[in-house]
Design an enzyme around this catalytic site. Structure first.
Site, PDB file in Angstrom:
ATOM      1  N   ASP A  97       0.449  -1.255   0.159  1.00  0.00           N
ATOM      2  CA  ASP A  97       0.071   0.299  -0.043  1.00  0.00           C
ATOM      3  C   ASP A  97       0.775   0.418  -0.048  1.00  0.00           C
ATOM      4  O   ASP A  97       2.601   1.132   0.351  1.00  0.00           O
ATOM      5  CB  ASP A  97      -1.295   0.024   1.368  1.00  0.00           C
ATOM      6  CG  ASP A  97       0.158   0.038   2.465  1.00  0.00           C
ATOM      7  OD1 ASP A  97       0.914  -0.332   2.425  1.00  0.00           O
ATOM      8  OD2 ASP A  97      -0.622  -0.350   3.807  1.00  0.00           O
ATOM      9  N   ASN A 134      -7.463  -2.616  13.888  1.00  0.00           N
ATOM     10  CA  ASN A 134      -9.109  -3.225  14.221  1.00  0.00           C
ATOM     11  C   ASN A 134      -9.130  -4.137  13.058  1.00  0.00           C
ATOM     12  O   ASN A 134     -10.118  -4.437  12.296  1.00  0.00           O
ATOM     13  CB  ASN A 134     -10.135  -1.573  13.218  1.00  0.00           C
ATOM     14  CG  ASN A 134      -9.196  -1.611  11.781  1.00  0.00           C
ATOM     15  OD1 ASN A 134      -7.866  -2.125  11.234  1.00  0.00           O
ATOM     16  ND2 ASN A 134      -9.323  -0.353  11.368  1.00  0.00           N
ATOM     17  N   GLU A 189      -9.470  -1.123   5.131  1.00  0.00           N
ATOM     18  CA  GLU A 189     -10.051  -1.552   6.475  1.00  0.00           C
ATOM     19  C   GLU A 189     -11.488  -2.490   7.052  1.00  0.00           C
ATOM     20  O   GLU A 189     -12.309  -2.920   5.604  1.00  0.00           O
ATOM     21  CB  GLU A 189     -11.115  -0.134   6.331  1.00  0.00           C
ATOM     22  CG  GLU A 189      -9.911   1.277   6.355  1.00  0.00           C
ATOM     23  CD  GLU A 189      -9.158   1.230   8.134  1.00  0.00           C
ATOM     24  OE1 GLU A 189      -8.893   0.380   8.831  1.00  0.00           O
ATOM     25  OE2 GLU A 189      -8.398   2.395   7.728  1.00  0.00           O
TER      26      GLU A 189
HETATM   27  C1  GLP Z   1      -0.602   0.570   8.812  1.00  0.00           C
HETATM   28  C2  GLP Z   1       0.137  -0.524   7.376  1.00  0.00           C
HETATM   29  C3  GLP Z   1      -0.324  -2.147   7.738  1.00  0.00           C
HETATM   30  C4  GLP Z   1       0.246  -2.571   9.091  1.00  0.00           C
HETATM   31  C5  GLP Z   1      -0.503  -2.094  10.227  1.00  0.00           C
HETATM   32  C6  GLP Z   1      -0.022  -2.067  11.415  1.00  0.00           C
HETATM   33  O1  GLP Z   1      -2.437   1.011   8.495  1.00  0.00           O
HETATM   34  N1  GLP Z   1      -0.871  -0.104   6.175  1.00  0.00           N
HETATM   35  O2  GLP Z   1       0.597  -2.633   5.977  1.00  0.00           O
HETATM   36  O3  GLP Z   1       0.042  -3.896   8.622  1.00  0.00           O
HETATM   37  O4  GLP Z   1       0.083   0.007   9.506  1.00  0.00           O
HETATM   38  O5  GLP Z   1       1.000  -1.195  11.333  1.00  0.00           O
HETATM   39  P1  GLP Z   1       2.226  -1.595  13.142  1.00  0.00           P
HETATM   40  O6  GLP Z   1       3.256  -2.669  12.850  1.00  0.00           O
HETATM   41  O7  GLP Z   1       2.963  -0.429  12.883  1.00  0.00           O
HETATM   42  O8  GLP Z   1       1.154  -1.716  13.792  1.00  0.00           O
END
Ligand code: GLP
Length: 241
Positions: free
Chosen positions: A67, A136, A143
């Site tokens: 993404d 979430n 989402e």
């Molecule tokens: C973001 C990314 C995800 C990731 C998530 C969790 O929203 N788009 O790909 O898995 O956050 O992030 P973190 O690893 O910082 O908790």
């Protein structure tokens, strides 16, 4: 789903590095799907270390990131493009023309999404997809919603995701409201999915994803139906399993 329980973030990162390194030893021209966020940071450090010390070879590999924020240029320090170069690509021998991101600056998002899917298909599909998980239970930027998104698309971020990601920005107001993300279908087509989770704030999402009802309101729950998923949790993230 195989679940690897580890004690610490450090151990989780080592287990993940072993799996990705193993993939590259066996198939040096692997197509990797890579993820951002704080969770894979130490995994990437381990991969860089393996490149430097034992010559783990990325020269034939290709990568597609999950993404990217809409509206951030590739130079923007908050872009996922920047994150990936800083944490991995600047330190290993992956060819620059083998590295792909959805273009969050594309004028025609629909066209960009189609092109990204076409590029993945032309590369032969994703051999190993790395994933983190949102609080979430979002994966990529898919989402919770009414339906599982099939392919790469533009998404509006939920308030909770904006808040969670605000720690990387000066304030929540600076977090982009939209992103381009691989769809659940894109992710599901990967031949092997490696899902990482660390920390107590992920425990409920992990439980719901692994043991709960399969529903688009828990995007990661679809992974229960994938034939080849490895979940690696640290003690806190796996506490409710
Ligand atoms: C973001 C990314 C995800 C990731 C998530 C969790 O929203 N788009 O790909 O898995 O956050 O992030 P973190 O690893 O910082 O908790």
């Amino acid at each position: 789903m195989r679940i690897i329980f580890t004690d610490t973030y450090k151990k989780m990162s080592e287990e993940a590095a072993k799996i990705i390194a193993g993939q590259l030893w066996v198939k040096p021209d692997s197509v990797l799907g890579l993820a951002t966020g704080s969770t894979p940071v130490e995994l990437y450090q381990n991969l860089v270390w393996l490149y430097q010390t034992v010559g783990l070879d990325f020269s034939q590999a290709t990568s597609f990131n999950l993404d990217e924020y809409v509206g951030l240029t590739v130079e923007d320090p908050q872009s996922y493009h920047h994150f990936m170069y800083e944490n991995l690509f600047d330190h290993v021998n992956m060819r620059r023309d083998h590295i792909f991101f959805p273009n969050g600056m594309a004028e025609d998002a629909e066209r960009e999404a189609e092109d990204y899917e076409a590029r993945i298909a032309a590369a032969g599909g994703i051999d190993m997809q790395l994933l983190g998980i949102g609080r979430n239970a979002h994966i990529g930027f898919n989402e919770p919603g009414e339906a599982f998104a099939k392919a790469t698309h533009k998404v509006a971020l939920k308030e909770s995701t904006i808040e969670a990601n605000a720690r990387f920005f000066a304030s929540a107001a600076e977090v982009p409201r939209e992103a381009m993300s691989m769809g659940i279908g894109t992710i599901f087509h990967a031949r092997h999915i490696v899902l990482l989770a660390s920390g107590a704030e992920k425990a409920e999402a992990v439980r719901d994803a692994v043991e709960g009802t399969i529903t688009p309101s828990v995007p990661a729950s679809i992974l229960q139906l994938h034939p080849n998923v490895t979940l690696i949790v640290d003690h806190a993230a796996g506490a409710l399993l």
